[in-house]
Design an enzyme around this catalytic site. Structure first.
Site, PDB file in Angstrom:
ATOM      1  N   THR A 184      15.460  84.247   4.853  1.00  0.00           N
ATOM      2  CA  THR A 184      14.829  83.196   4.076  1.00  0.00           C
ATOM      3  C   THR A 184      13.457  82.922   4.655  1.00  0.00           C
ATOM      4  O   THR A 184      13.288  82.868   5.873  1.00  0.00           O
ATOM      5  CB  THR A 184      15.687  81.907   4.057  1.00  0.00           C
ATOM      6  OG1 THR A 184      14.919  80.873   3.460  1.00  0.00           O
ATOM      7  CG2 THR A 184      16.110  81.458   5.445  1.00  0.00           C
ATOM      8  N   GLU A 329      20.986  79.392   3.663  1.00  0.00           N
ATOM      9  CA  GLU A 329      21.791  79.076   4.853  1.00  0.00           C
ATOM     10  C   GLU A 329      23.152  78.497   4.506  1.00  0.00           C
ATOM     11  O   GLU A 329      24.007  78.353   5.372  1.00  0.00           O
ATOM     12  CB  GLU A 329      21.049  78.044   5.729  1.00  0.00           C
ATOM     13  CG  GLU A 329      19.791  78.552   6.400  1.00  0.00           C
ATOM     14  CD  GLU A 329      18.541  78.392   5.542  1.00  0.00           C
ATOM     15  OE1 GLU A 329      18.673  78.344   4.295  1.00  0.00           O
ATOM     16  OE2 GLU A 329      17.445  78.319   6.093  1.00  0.00           O
ATOM     17  N   LYS A 435       8.215  75.661  -3.608  1.00  0.00           N
ATOM     18  CA  LYS A 435       9.164  76.541  -4.278  1.00  0.00           C
ATOM     19  C   LYS A 435       8.738  76.753  -5.716  1.00  0.00           C
ATOM     20  O   LYS A 435       8.732  75.836  -6.511  1.00  0.00           O
ATOM     21  CB  LYS A 435      10.562  75.972  -4.219  1.00  0.00           C
ATOM     22  CG  LYS A 435      11.581  77.054  -4.378  1.00  0.00           C
ATOM     23  CD  LYS A 435      12.884  76.683  -3.785  1.00  0.00           C
ATOM     24  CE  LYS A 435      13.746  77.914  -3.641  1.00  0.00           C
ATOM     25  NZ  LYS A 435      15.149  77.567  -3.608  1.00  0.00           N
ATOM     26  N   TRP A 440      10.115  81.001  -2.404  1.00  0.00           N
ATOM     27  CA  TRP A 440       9.295  80.204  -1.510  1.00  0.00           C
ATOM     28  C   TRP A 440       7.870  80.718  -1.401  1.00  0.00           C
ATOM     29  O   TRP A 440       7.627  81.916  -1.359  1.00  0.00           O
ATOM     30  CB  TRP A 440       9.873  80.206  -0.099  1.00  0.00           C
ATOM     31  CG  TRP A 440      11.153  79.464   0.014  1.00  0.00           C
ATOM     32  CD1 TRP A 440      12.377  80.005   0.268  1.00  0.00           C
ATOM     33  CD2 TRP A 440      11.355  78.064  -0.118  1.00  0.00           C
ATOM     34  NE1 TRP A 440      13.323  79.022   0.299  1.00  0.00           N
ATOM     35  CE2 TRP A 440      12.727  77.822   0.071  1.00  0.00           C
ATOM     36  CE3 TRP A 440      10.509  76.986  -0.381  1.00  0.00           C
ATOM     37  CZ2 TRP A 440      13.278  76.548  -0.002  1.00  0.00           C
ATOM     38  CZ3 TRP A 440      11.057  75.721  -0.447  1.00  0.00           C
ATOM     39  CH2 TRP A 440      12.419  75.510  -0.266  1.00  0.00           C
TER      40      TRP A 440
END
Ligand code: AMP
Length: 545
Positions: A184, A329, A435, A440
């Site tokens: 990420t 996550e 975002k 992202w």
């Protein structure tokens, strides 16, 4: 302690899901959209190909724990890799095809990928960056297209055809064994790897199947529009295979027309995507009125889902959007916004406008700046922290991310209030990121590249709300003395340095970037100025995909 007499040590593994697909759901179907129309395969056929892929990967030297990367759209072959790699004891690493070259290099080298399975349509992108991959030994080309300059390339179909068929799976005894890896880029610094285990994948899939979550069941035809390289397509492939639901894969055809046609023709019951996709599709459907009556539920998240978007879909097309919240996550689903029993009308809409109710097995708490816990009164806010069996406990080989974990809890970087019924309302974001369309954009990286321009003294990038993309970057720039560098110049300067969809479509030239007491950029002040219309903005071109 008197212990229960149950098989507590029975491992929860993806091998179990594969076994169910093979034994019980052989007639399940995977449909993939291609240039030449749809391609279909039964779960029986898919399982047979998964066996061949396992022995094929083994013939390329893949062994237990090795990372098998994919660089691909959502497709049947990608699904085969989803099962083959973990079920043979290796780790599936889904590379995000939208990332910029430097990030891909960092990620592939950090993960030490051994083999990369790549869609033929993505070869031109990958071959630019492949020379910097230090550990990759083979590229496997999915599709009939050219391998370009990729070294040690072999065709996926040839690899499978060369195998004898069948595969001797070594039972995975410890379900905490790694199964999947996904990076990420949501935080500052280098991308962080989230390493899922067999156990977390299985439990998350089970969590998706409960009726209060998405309720995925055998009768469903599930279309993940959300990419399989982004947090396991929200766990939908695992959940669908678990219960034998059919899968409909849109590949790279993410434009409104092919998506609407797929839903209509394939009688899709569950279609999941970020708000940007549903906003685009809504406009198209308003005009063309396709038959979307097969849709049972439309999970949507990754960014706040505007209430107007939900209402427009329900009122104009009878389609129910279900907002969910999660992170890479968190596997990723942590909460789903189904109104509690007995709640109707405007009150129900108010629930649906929130990030949702915390799922069973996930625990949440709110932590104030001083470290104290905030009550669940629906008003007071704090940083949302979560823990549970599908929540990351650390980043993969990256101690620099340790501050995201707090005594066994994951710090989400989202600021929220929680009400007495466990509904999370996200109010702000502590992490300094943007975002856009579900992916992202690092404001810090954009700032660094902008400040590398000789005529830029300071640059602070903030998110500005955008109806289509949820958010877009707004670059607030202080020119160096005597400079009249333009927004166009700066956009061009960035063009060779960042992914094109990162390019700000608006700049604001300011005299000074406001600072906090310790001299950091105070973006809260800039955001407030933006909100109050006090930032003079210069549009420069449209957002690029
Ligand atoms: P990612 O790891 O890319 O999936 O991004 C996770 C982040 O996306 C979360 O920490 C939130 O900031 C944001 N996000 C996800 N779902 C929602 C939602 N329903 N509402 C608001 N923000 C969301």
């Amino acid at each position: 302690m008197l212990q229960g007499l149950v098989q507590d040590d029975h491992p929860l593994t993806l091998q179990h899901i594969l076994d169910r697909m093979r034994r019980m759901y052989g007639d399940g179907e995977v449909v993939t959209l291609t240039d030449d129309g749809t391609v279909r395969a039964t779960y029986s056929e898919v399982c047979e190909r998964i066996d061949r892929l396992c022995s094929g990967l083994e013939s390329l030297g893949v062994g237990p724990g090795d990372r098998v990367a994919t660089f691909a759209w959502n497709s049947q072959r990608h699904l085969e890799a989803y099962m083959a790699a973990p079920c043979m004891g290796a780790v599936l690493h889904t590379l995000n095809i939208r990332l910029f070259e430097d990030q891909l290099t960092y990620i592939a080298n950090h993960a030490k990928d051994k083999v990369v399975l790549v869609d033929d349509s993505m070869v031109p992108v990958l071959e630019k960056v492949a020379p910097s991959f230090q550990t990759v030994e083979h590229y496997v080309i999915m599709g009939d297209g050219d391998a370009g300059s990729l070294p040690n390339a072999i065709r996926y179909e040839e690899l499978l055809a060369d195998q004898p068929g069948g595969y001797d799976y070594k039972p995975i005894e410890d379900d905490r064994q790694a199964a999947g890896l996904c990076y990420t880029s949501g935080t500052t610094g280098n991308p962080k790897g989230v390493l899922y285990s067999h156990r977390s994948d299985v439990l998350h899939a089970l969590g998706q199947c409960i009726a209060d979550a998405l309720g995925i069941c055998n009768a469903d035809r599930v279309m993940p529009v959300v990419p399989m390289f982004h947090a396991n397509a929200w766990g939908l492939p695992h959940a669908s295979m678990f219960v034998g639901a059919d899968m409909v894969m849109p590949s790279r055809f993410l434009q409104p027309e092919p998506l609407a046609r797929l839903i209509e023709d394939e009688r899709v019951t569950v279609a999941a995507a970020v708000p940007t996709i549903w906003a685009d599709l809504l406009r198209w459907c308003d005009e063309h009125k396709p038959d979307l009556s097969s849709l049972r539920v439309v999970p949507c998240g990754g960014a706040a889902v505007p209430l107007e978007l939900q209402k427009a879909w329900e009122e104009r097309h009878g389609v129910r959007i279900l907002q969910a919240w999660g992170m890479t996550e968190t596997s990723p689903v942590g909460s789903v916004a189904r109104p509690p029993r007995g709640v109707e009308g405007d009150e129900a809409w108010a629930c649906r406008a929130k990030a949702g109710r915390i799922l069973p097995l996930v625990e949440a708490r709110l932590v104030a700046d001083d470290g104290s816990e905030v009550d669940w009164d629906g008003e007071q806010t704090g940083e949302l922290e979560v823990r549970g069996p599908w929540i990351a406990s650390a980043y993969y080989e990256d101690p620099s991310g340790a501050d995201k974990f707090d005594d066994g809890w994951l710090r989400t970087g989202d600021i929220a209030a929680i009400d007495s019924k466990g509904f999370i309302r996200i109010t702000d974001r502590a992490k300094d990121v943007i975002k856009s369309g579900g992916e992202w954009i690092s404001s810090v990286e954009l700032e660094g590249e902008l400040m590398a321009h000789p005529e830029v003294l300071e640059a602070a990038v903030i998110a500005k709300p955008d109806e289509r993309w949820s958010e877009r970057p707004l670059a607030c720039v202080v020119r160096s003395e005597g400079s009249d560098v333009s927004a166009e110049d700066l956009r061009e300067h960035l063009r060779s340095r960042v992914a094109k969809w990162w390019l700000p479509d608006e700049f604001a030239f300011v005299d000074e970037v406001p600072k906090t007491s310790v001299g950091k950029f105070d973006k809260k002040v800039l955001r407030k100025r933006l909100e109050e219309g006090q930032l003079e903005r210069e549009p420069v071109g449209a957002a690029e995909r």
